[in-house]
Design an enzyme around this catalytic site. Structure first.
Site, short mmCIF file in Angstrom:
data_model
loop_
_atom_site.label_atom_id
_atom_site.label_comp_id
_atom_site.label_asym_id
_atom_site.label_seq_id
_atom_site.Cartn_x
_atom_site.Cartn_y
_atom_site.Cartn_z
N ASP A 13 -1.08 -3.19 -31.76
CA ASP A 13 -1.72 -4.51 -31.86
C ASP A 13 -3.17 -4.30 -32.29
O ASP A 13 -3.72 -3.20 -32.16
CB ASP A 13 -1.66 -5.24 -30.51
CG ASP A 13 -2.22 -6.66 -30.58
OD1 ASP A 13 -2.16 -7.28 -31.66
OD2 ASP A 13 -2.74 -7.15 -29.56
N SER A 14 -3.77 -5.38 -32.76
CA SER A 14 -5.19 -5.30 -33.11
C SER A 14 -6.05 -5.13 -31.87
O SER A 14 -7.15 -4.60 -31.93
CB SER A 14 -5.62 -6.56 -33.86
OG SER A 14 -5.40 -7.71 -33.05
N TYR A 45 -8.54 -9.23 -36.81
CA TYR A 45 -7.65 -9.28 -37.96
C TYR A 45 -7.63 -10.69 -38.57
O TYR A 45 -7.48 -10.84 -39.78
CB TYR A 45 -6.22 -8.93 -37.54
CG TYR A 45 -5.92 -7.45 -37.44
CD1 TYR A 45 -6.93 -6.49 -37.48
CD2 TYR A 45 -4.61 -7.00 -37.30
CE1 TYR A 45 -6.64 -5.15 -37.38
CE2 TYR A 45 -4.31 -5.67 -37.22
CZ TYR A 45 -5.31 -4.74 -37.25
OH TYR A 45 -5.02 -3.40 -37.15
N GLY A 46 -7.72 -11.70 -37.72
CA GLY A 46 -7.57 -13.07 -38.19
C GLY A 46 -8.61 -13.50 -39.19
O GLY A 46 -8.41 -14.46 -39.94
N CYS A 77 1.73 -8.03 -33.09
CA CYS A 77 0.61 -8.83 -33.59
C CYS A 77 1.14 -9.73 -34.69
O CYS A 77 1.68 -9.23 -35.69
CB CYS A 77 -0.49 -7.91 -34.12
SG CYS A 77 -1.85 -8.74 -34.98
N ASN A 78 1.00 -11.03 -34.52
CA ASN A 78 1.51 -11.97 -35.52
C ASN A 78 0.80 -11.81 -36.86
O ASN A 78 1.44 -11.84 -37.92
CB ASN A 78 1.34 -13.40 -35.02
CG ASN A 78 2.37 -13.79 -33.97
OD1 ASN A 78 3.42 -14.32 -34.28
ND2 ASN A 78 2.05 -13.51 -32.72
N THR A 79 -0.52 -11.67 -36.83
CA THR A 79 -1.27 -11.56 -38.08
C THR A 79 -0.82 -10.34 -38.87
O THR A 79 -0.52 -10.42 -40.06
CB THR A 79 -2.78 -11.50 -37.81
OG1 THR A 79 -3.17 -12.66 -37.08
CG2 THR A 79 -3.56 -11.44 -39.11
N CYS A 191 0.14 -15.95 -31.57
CA CYS A 191 -0.71 -14.77 -31.48
C CYS A 191 -0.43 -14.18 -30.11
O CYS A 191 -0.42 -14.90 -29.10
CB CYS A 191 -2.19 -15.14 -31.61
SG CYS A 191 -3.33 -13.75 -31.29
N THR A 192 -0.18 -12.87 -30.05
CA THR A 192 0.20 -12.27 -28.77
C THR A 192 -0.93 -12.32 -27.74
O THR A 192 -0.69 -12.17 -26.55
CB THR A 192 0.66 -10.81 -28.96
OG1 THR A 192 -0.32 -10.07 -29.69
CG2 THR A 192 1.99 -10.76 -29.70
#
Length: 266
Positions: A13-14, A45-46, A77-79, A191-192
């Site tokens: 994840d970020s 990241y977003g 991580c969704n992004t 978003c996690t």
């Protein structure tokens, strides 16, 4: 090819939002060895361009896969998933599980026909999300809102800091004050990091709005893909950061809650 029982599952994840996925993974595969990787140096990241995220994620995961030989990688991580999942799958032979917005269950759950998608600005503008909406949200209206400000608030909460509930409410005003906001009865936390603020978000949206995320589904997918494999811990699970280790250590209490006490640098 046989998988060594000690081969870990790598959760990437970020930041620390992927702990929400780790929690669900512990519930279904408590015996699985896990390495948690947080790209703290790459946050946020977003706010990055698609090219920056794709290059960074694929580069880091390539190095991590070479070092630890994981049986499976979860991009928690969704992004990162909506941008880089295809690229990473093209360059790595390791099975990859991504994290994508739970639009299908959100569309099934809404009764008003209007539901919200709360993610980072980078996530909500992706073609991947357009495709999910086209496939699963027919007959319903999906309202998207980018709330990058929620990420540092979630990370601060894990460090034990007080959450500014007014700041959470401001971050989601794009949904709550939208012209059709009163009709929203379901909000997807895409978003996690965001489920870490579930209590504060529920207060901001009100009790009639249902909040959903994809962590359980991701854990079930990992369990399915590793079905029949043997698991053995050769050493305690650990977490790594691309950032500053002393700063990362401020999250030691949060990681301990998920069974990880060893924090180190990547």
């Amino acid at each position: 090819m046989l998988t060594a029982p000690t081969a870990p599952i790598l959760l990437f994840d970020s930041g620390v939002g992927g702990l929400t996925v780790l929690g669900e993974l512990r519930a279904v595969l408590p015996q699985a060895p896990v390495i948690y990787a947080a790209d703290i140096a790459g946050l946020p990241y977003g706010a990055k361009s698609e090219a920056e995220v794709a290059a960074r994620v694929s580069g880091l995961l390539g190095r991590m896969a070479e070092r630890w030989q994981p049986r499976l990688i979860c991009i928690a991580c969704n992004t990162a998933s909506t941008i880089a999942l295809g690229m990473v799958r093209d360059v790595l032979e390791t099975p990859i599980v991504g994290t994508v917005p739970a639009i299908k269950p959100g569309a099934a759950l809404t009764r008003s026909g209007v539901f919200g998608l709360l993610g980072t600005e980078a996530t909500i503008r992706q073609r991947y999300v357009d495709d999910l909406e086209a496939r699963f949200a027919g007959g319903s209206r999906l309202i998207r809102h980018g709330a990058n400000a929620l990420v540092p608030l979630a990370e601060a909460k894990l460090r034990g800091e007080r959450v500014d509930r007014a700041a959470v409410a401001r971050a989601v005003e794009g949904l709550t004050t939208h012209a059709d906001g009163a009709a929203i009865d379901t909000v997807i936390l895409a978003c996690t990091h965001f489920p870490l603020l579930r209590e504060e978000l529920q207060e901001a949206f009100g009790p009639r709005v249902t909040l959903i995320d994809g962590a359980q589904g991701i854990a079930r997918r990992i369990a399915f893909l590793t079905q029949g494999q043997d698991f053995e811990r050769a050493a305690p699970d650990f977490a790594v950061t691309t950032g500053d280790v002393p700063d990362f250590a401020r999250l030691a209490g949060a990681f301990a809650d998920y069974g990880i006490s060893n924090l180190r640098n990547f």
